[in-house]
Write a protein that holds these residues in place. Structure first.
Motif, PDB file in Angstrom:
ATOM      1  N   PRO A   1      14.176   1.457   6.945  1.00 56.44           N
ATOM      2  CA  PRO A   1      13.010   1.177   7.814  1.00 56.44           C
ATOM      3  C   PRO A   1      11.901   0.457   7.055  1.00 56.44           C
ATOM      4  N   LEU A   2      12.135  -0.784   6.700  1.00 57.77           N
ATOM      5  CA  LEU A   2      11.215  -1.545   5.854  1.00 57.77           C
ATOM      6  C   LEU A   2       9.949  -1.957   6.587  1.00 57.77           C
ATOM      7  N   TYR A   3       9.940  -1.867   7.912  1.00 63.22           N
ATOM      8  CA  TYR A   3       8.759  -2.180   8.697  1.00 63.22           C
ATOM      9  C   TYR A   3       7.987  -0.913   9.073  1.00 63.22           C
ATOM     10  N   ASP A   4       8.378   0.217   8.540  1.00 69.63           N
ATOM     11  CA  ASP A   4       7.643   1.460   8.764  1.00 69.63           C
ATOM     12  C   ASP A   4       6.763   1.752   7.557  1.00 69.63           C
ATOM     13  N   TYR A   5       5.581   2.286   7.830  1.00 71.98           N
ATOM     14  CA  TYR A   5       4.600   2.489   6.759  1.00 71.98           C
ATOM     15  C   TYR A   5       4.911   3.705   5.893  1.00 71.98           C
ATOM     16  N   ALA A   6       4.252   3.703   4.726  1.00 73.78           N
ATOM     17  CA  ALA A   6       4.200   4.848   3.806  1.00 73.78           C
ATOM     18  C   ALA A   6       5.575   5.360   3.423  1.00 73.78           C
ATOM     19  N   PRO A   7       6.413   4.525   2.783  1.00 78.20           N
ATOM     20  CA  PRO A   7       7.719   5.008   2.346  1.00 78.20           C
ATOM     21  C   PRO A   7       7.570   6.154   1.353  1.00 78.20           C
ATOM     22  N   ASP A   8       8.344   7.203   1.578  1.00 81.66           N
ATOM     23  CA  ASP A   8       8.318   8.367   0.691  1.00 81.66           C
ATOM     24  C   ASP A   8       9.652   8.441  -0.047  1.00 81.66           C
ATOM     25  N   VAL A   9       9.581   8.616  -1.354  1.00 79.63           N
ATOM     26  CA  VAL A   9      10.783   8.639  -2.178  1.00 79.63           C
ATOM     27  C   VAL A   9      10.670   9.801  -3.151  1.00 79.63           C
TER      28      VAL A   9
ATOM     29  N   ALA B   1       0.841  -1.199   0.000  1.00 82.61           N
ATOM     30  CA  ALA B   1       0.000   0.000   0.000  1.00 82.61           C
ATOM     31  C   ALA B   1       0.870   1.240   0.000  1.00 82.61           C
ATOM     32  N   ASP B   2       0.215   2.401  -0.082  1.00 81.61           N
ATOM     33  CA  ASP B   2       0.853   3.714   0.084  1.00 81.61           C
ATOM     34  C   ASP B   2       1.998   3.922  -0.900  1.00 81.61           C
ATOM     35  N   PRO B   3       1.792   3.652  -2.195  1.00 78.81           N
ATOM     36  CA  PRO B   3       2.915   3.635  -3.131  1.00 78.81           C
ATOM     37  C   PRO B   3       3.470   5.021  -3.459  1.00 78.81           C
ATOM     38  N   SER B   4       4.798   5.105  -3.484  1.00 80.93           N
ATOM     39  CA  SER B   4       5.515   6.260  -4.037  1.00 80.93           C
ATOM     40  C   SER B   4       6.171   5.806  -5.335  1.00 80.93           C
ATOM     41  N   MET B   5       5.789   6.430  -6.444  1.00 76.21           N
ATOM     42  CA  MET B   5       6.322   6.048  -7.750  1.00 76.21           C
ATOM     43  C   MET B   5       7.158   7.191  -8.310  1.00 76.21           C
ATOM     44  N   ILE B   6       8.374   6.866  -8.778  1.00 74.93           N
ATOM     45  CA  ILE B   6       9.270   7.881  -9.324  1.00 74.93           C
ATOM     46  C   ILE B   6       9.892   7.376 -10.619  1.00 74.93           C
ATOM     47  N   LEU B   7      10.357   8.319 -11.414  1.00 76.03           N
ATOM     48  CA  LEU B   7      11.182   8.053 -12.582  1.00 76.03           C
ATOM     49  C   LEU B   7      12.590   8.517 -12.238  1.00 76.03           C
ATOM     50  N   PHE B   8      13.555   7.598 -12.293  1.00 75.27           N
ATOM     51  CA  PHE B   8      14.925   7.916 -11.900  1.00 75.27           C
ATOM     52  C   PHE B   8      15.888   7.243 -12.867  1.00 75.27           C
ATOM     53  N   LYS B   9      16.682   8.069 -13.552  1.00 74.73           N
ATOM     54  CA  LYS B   9      17.691   7.585 -14.497  1.00 74.73           C
ATOM     55  C   LYS B   9      17.093   6.607 -15.509  1.00 74.73           C
ATOM     56  N   GLY B  10      15.908   6.969 -16.027  1.00 72.95           N
ATOM     57  CA  GLY B  10      15.299   6.225 -17.119  1.00 72.95           C
ATOM     58  C   GLY B  10      14.504   5.005 -16.726  1.00 72.95           C
ATOM     59  N   ARG B  11      14.370   4.731 -15.425  1.00 70.75           N
ATOM     60  CA  ARG B  11      13.595   3.572 -14.987  1.00 70.75           C
ATOM     61  C   ARG B  11      12.537   4.024 -13.977  1.00 70.75           C
ATOM     62  N   TYR B  12      11.467   3.227 -13.882  1.00 71.22           N
ATOM     63  CA  TYR B  12      10.382   3.516 -12.957  1.00 71.22           C
ATOM     64  C   TYR B  12      10.540   2.649 -11.709  1.00 71.22           C
ATOM     65  N   TYR B  13      10.261   3.268 -10.554  1.00 72.14           N
ATOM     66  CA  TYR B  13      10.384   2.576  -9.282  1.00 72.14           C
ATOM     67  C   TYR B  13       9.130   2.837  -8.451  1.00 72.14           C
ATOM     68  N   ILE B  14       8.606   1.784  -7.830  1.00 75.11           N
ATOM     69  CA  ILE B  14       7.507   1.921  -6.875  1.00 75.11           C
ATOM     70  C   ILE B  14       7.968   1.376  -5.530  1.00 75.11           C
ATOM     71  N   PHE B  15       7.912   2.239  -4.523  1.00 74.89           N
ATOM     72  CA  PHE B  15       8.160   1.851  -3.144  1.00 74.89           C
ATOM     73  C   PHE B  15       6.801   1.792  -2.449  1.00 74.89           C
ATOM     74  N   ALA B  16       6.475   0.655  -1.870  1.00 72.29           N
ATOM     75  CA  ALA B  16       5.182   0.498  -1.198  1.00 72.29           C
ATOM     76  C   ALA B  16       5.386  -0.100   0.185  1.00 72.29           C
ATOM     77  N   SER B  17       4.450   0.172   1.060  1.00 70.81           N
ATOM     78  CA  SER B  17       4.526  -0.323   2.434  1.00 70.81           C
ATOM     79  C   SER B  17       4.581  -1.842   2.486  1.00 70.81           C
ATOM     80  N   MET B  18       5.429  -2.351   3.382  1.00 66.26           N
ATOM     81  CA  MET B  18       5.477  -3.748   3.790  1.00 66.26           C
ATOM     82  C   MET B  18       5.815  -4.707   2.651  1.00 66.26           C
ATOM     83  N   THR B  19       6.714  -4.295   1.765  1.00 73.25           N
ATOM     84  CA  THR B  19       7.115  -5.148   0.640  1.00 73.25           C
ATOM     85  C   THR B  19       8.546  -5.660   0.760  1.00 73.25           C
ATOM     86  N   LEU B  20       9.324  -5.096   1.683  1.00 74.33           N
ATOM     87  CA  LEU B  20      10.745  -5.415   1.861  1.00 74.33           C
ATOM     88  C   LEU B  20      11.585  -5.082   0.636  1.00 74.33           C
ATOM     89  N   GLY B  21      11.000  -4.411  -0.326  1.00 74.39           N
ATOM     90  CA  GLY B  21      11.755  -4.158  -1.540  1.00 74.39           C
ATOM     91  C   GLY B  21      11.206  -3.012  -2.346  1.00 74.39           C
TER      92      GLY B  21
END
Length: 599
Positions: free
Chosen positions: A73-81, A33-53
């Motif tokens: 802090p992979l066990y903390d919610y709502a990663p912001d990137v 949940a709570d996804p942060s999606m970015i475009l960085f150096k030509g690739r797309y990345y989604i950081f989401a809560s409780m995914t370990l990755g």
């Protein structure tokens, strides 16, 4: 052409939630949940809560999972990137101690440089303005607002005092109301008093022993006031768009609203188009607490949290939707067919493009090798992620078969596996905290074989993942050229933890060769300041309907998909604002627009 279908086709990790109210019993479900999606150096990345990755893609259609360092802090919610120059800045939520930040120039390989935090927060969002000044927003509560400050870009320390920017107004803003379909108004003080006393009595707690600073939070649990959370800031043509989520992640109306200002710290005014991200119907509802990103070719996308919330309130998935700004600067998001396959061309696309293929499987006949009472095979065609077929055993000889009724030109199949009341020992150590849990670290697998037939006797293989090494519980199979098919059989299934296979949606998309529905007939009326009632006349040639509404006939930006005629309540209106409504009908052959009328 490449395609995706919400929820995203990625691995969703199991969570072993140790809720103290359950006295030691674990609640087990998949979550992201709570996804942060970015475009960085030509690739797309989604950081989401409780995914370990992190999920990584080159085209926004195919995503791969990569583990992140355990030091984050992979066990903390709502990663912001957020991207700041050559750096990516990462942080996440914790109310119990000061939240550190990390930065890196290489997301997948690191290293990650730690920046010591100076205060605790929840649901963070970093924003870098055109002049390189840095701002920070946070807040997740039904008691306190969303705050904002300016930060020093070198030290990341606050330069200003926190300002309250967004508060809940559930008596004036319909989509902020609690409950399914925004059905609950805030409780009175007397009602809260009674619920708090009953809660303390049930827990055997002496209310006089509770610290005074905790009482507002406890009372907030029973207030039915909306959670105002999930800030995300964007800038467009000199205007600042502060997005926020409400009313609660466990409801089908979890949505994102937006306020607009001439300054990054306000004052902010509620935008005309609200909620700008809103998906209360369809197979998988919910479109709140997300992020908004421009891709390589200038298309705008909004990624958000989608709701299941059967095994746990936080049983959630991630979706991506086309978005944009109209000529008047209104931020919008297209979720009319938001859980159907969507083409991604890699070029500039129309955010309001219609789906390439229609839904063929809704309410079609189904059979199975076995089932448990209440989990009959027809549950897999109900277009409801919260119901499912469940086999009576975990044997690989179990199967589920769908009959489309006639031969269709099939182009895509989405296979949605569900979890039914898992009762398992925790495979690792529970991490303490506000949401004590263990996240499954093992790489699990989901395996199956899908066959098709035109006559139910001679079968061909559509896809064979009976030996897969991936764990894709919402897998999508696309055949752009299409194939003739009436029957689809899912078999040779193996799912994590040796469960009996459960399928919430064996969803088929393609093209019929018949007539589109007739023009639908509907009427709507306002029911108070915040609600409207839409009455749709039954017609035998329609599979379902999309209720569209907005501030003008040209701006029907909001939608609610339903599969039955009759009266439907929409509770997302804003008091004092005028609306226009249109009801479209769809079937296997296409979409027919209705007439626009003023509410």
């Amino acid at each position: 052409m490449k395609y995706f279908c919400n929820p995203l086709n990625v691995n969703y990790r199991y969570q072993f939630n140790a809720d103290p109210r359950l006295r030691g019993k674990l609640q087990i479900c998949r979550e992201a949940a709570d996804p942060s999606m970015i475009l960085f150096k030509g690739r797309y990345y989604i950081f989401a809560s409780m995914t370990l990755g992190v999920w990584v893609s080159d085209d926004m259609a195919h995503w791969e999972n990569h583990r992140l360092p355990d030091s984050l802090p992979l066990y903390d919610y709502a990663p912001d990137v957020r991207v700041l120059g050559e750096w990516v800045y990462f942080c996440a939520s914790n109310r119990e101690h000061n939240c550190d930040r990390w930065r890196t120039q290489d997301i997948l390989n690191g290293p990650y440089e730690r920046i010591e935090g100076t205060f605790p927060y929840w649901d963070p969002n970093l924003f870098i303005d055109d002049d390189k000044r840095v701002y920070f927003y946070w807040g997740c509560s039904n008691v306190t607002p969303i705050y904002g400050v300016e930060l020093d870009p070198a030290s990341m320390l606050p330069k200003t005092e926190p300002l309250a920017l967004v508060e809940g107004h559930p008596f004036e803003i319909g989509y902020e109301r609690f409950g399914e379909n925004n059905s609950l108004l805030p409780a009175s003080e007397a009602e809260i008093d009674a619920k708090v006393k009953a809660f303390h009595k049930a827990q055997g707690v002496d209310e006089s022993m509770i610290p005074a600073e905790l009482m507002p939070l406890i009372r907030g649990m029973f207030s039915n006031r909306p959670y105002i959370e999930g800030a995300w800031m964007d800038k467009h043509n000199g205007k600042y768009y502060l997005q926020y989520a409400a009313p609660g992640t466990q409801f089908n109306t979890y949505s994102d609203g937006v306020y607009v200002s001439d300054s990054p710290l306000g004052e902010f005014t509620l935008a005309e188009n609200n909620p700008y991200s809103y998906k209360p119907g369809g197979f998988l509802p919910g479109a709140g607490h997300g992020s908004t990103m421009e891709d390589k070719t200038g298309n705008l996308w909004h990624t958000a949290t989608m709701r299941i919330s059967v095994n746990h309130d936080f049983e959630r998935r991630v979706g991506i939707f086309p978005a944009g700004y109209d000529a008047d600067g209104e931020l919008f998001c297209n979720q009319r067919y938001g859980d159907w396959p969507l083409a991604v061309s890699g070029e500039k696309d129309d955010p309001w493009r219609e789906p390439a293929w229609m839904l063929l499987s809704a309410s079609k006949a189904a059979s199975a090798s076995s089932c448990l009472p209440g989990n009959e095979p027809e549950k897999a065609t109900e277009e409801n992620v919260r119901t499912w077929w469940r086999a009576a055993s975990n044997s690989r000889g179990e199967w589920l078969c769908l009959d489309l009724g006639k031969v269709y030109d099939v182009h895509a199949v989405q296979i949605n596996f569900a979890d039914d009341k898992l009762d398992l020992p925790c495979p690792g150590e529970i991490r303490p905290g506000s949401q004590a849990r263990y996240i499954e670290e093992a790489e699990l697998v989901t395996q199956w074989k899908l066959q098709g037939s035109t006559d139910g006797e001679t079968w061909f293989t559509i896809a064979d993942k009976s030996g897969a090494e991936t764990d894709l519980s919402h897998d999508l199979i696309v055949c752009e050229d299409g194939f003739a098919c009436r029957f689809l059989r899912l078999s040779d299934m193996a799912v994590p933890y040796g469960q009996n296979p459960c399928v919430s949606g064996l969803r088929v998309f393609g093209l019929g060769n018949g007539e589109k529905p007739a023009v639908p007939h509907a009427a709507a009326r306002r029911d108070g300041d915040l609600d409207m009632l839409v009455d749709i006349a039954a017609q035998t040639d329609a599979l379902g309907y999309n209720i569209l509404f907005g501030s003008s006939p040209e701006k029907l930006y909001h939608s609610a998909m339903v599969f039955t005629p009759g009266e439907h309540r929409i509770g997302a209106l804003v008091a004092g604002r005028s609306y226009f409504v249109r009801v479209d009908a769809f079937n296997e052959n296409g979409i027919t627009e209705g007439e626009v009328f003023a509410l």
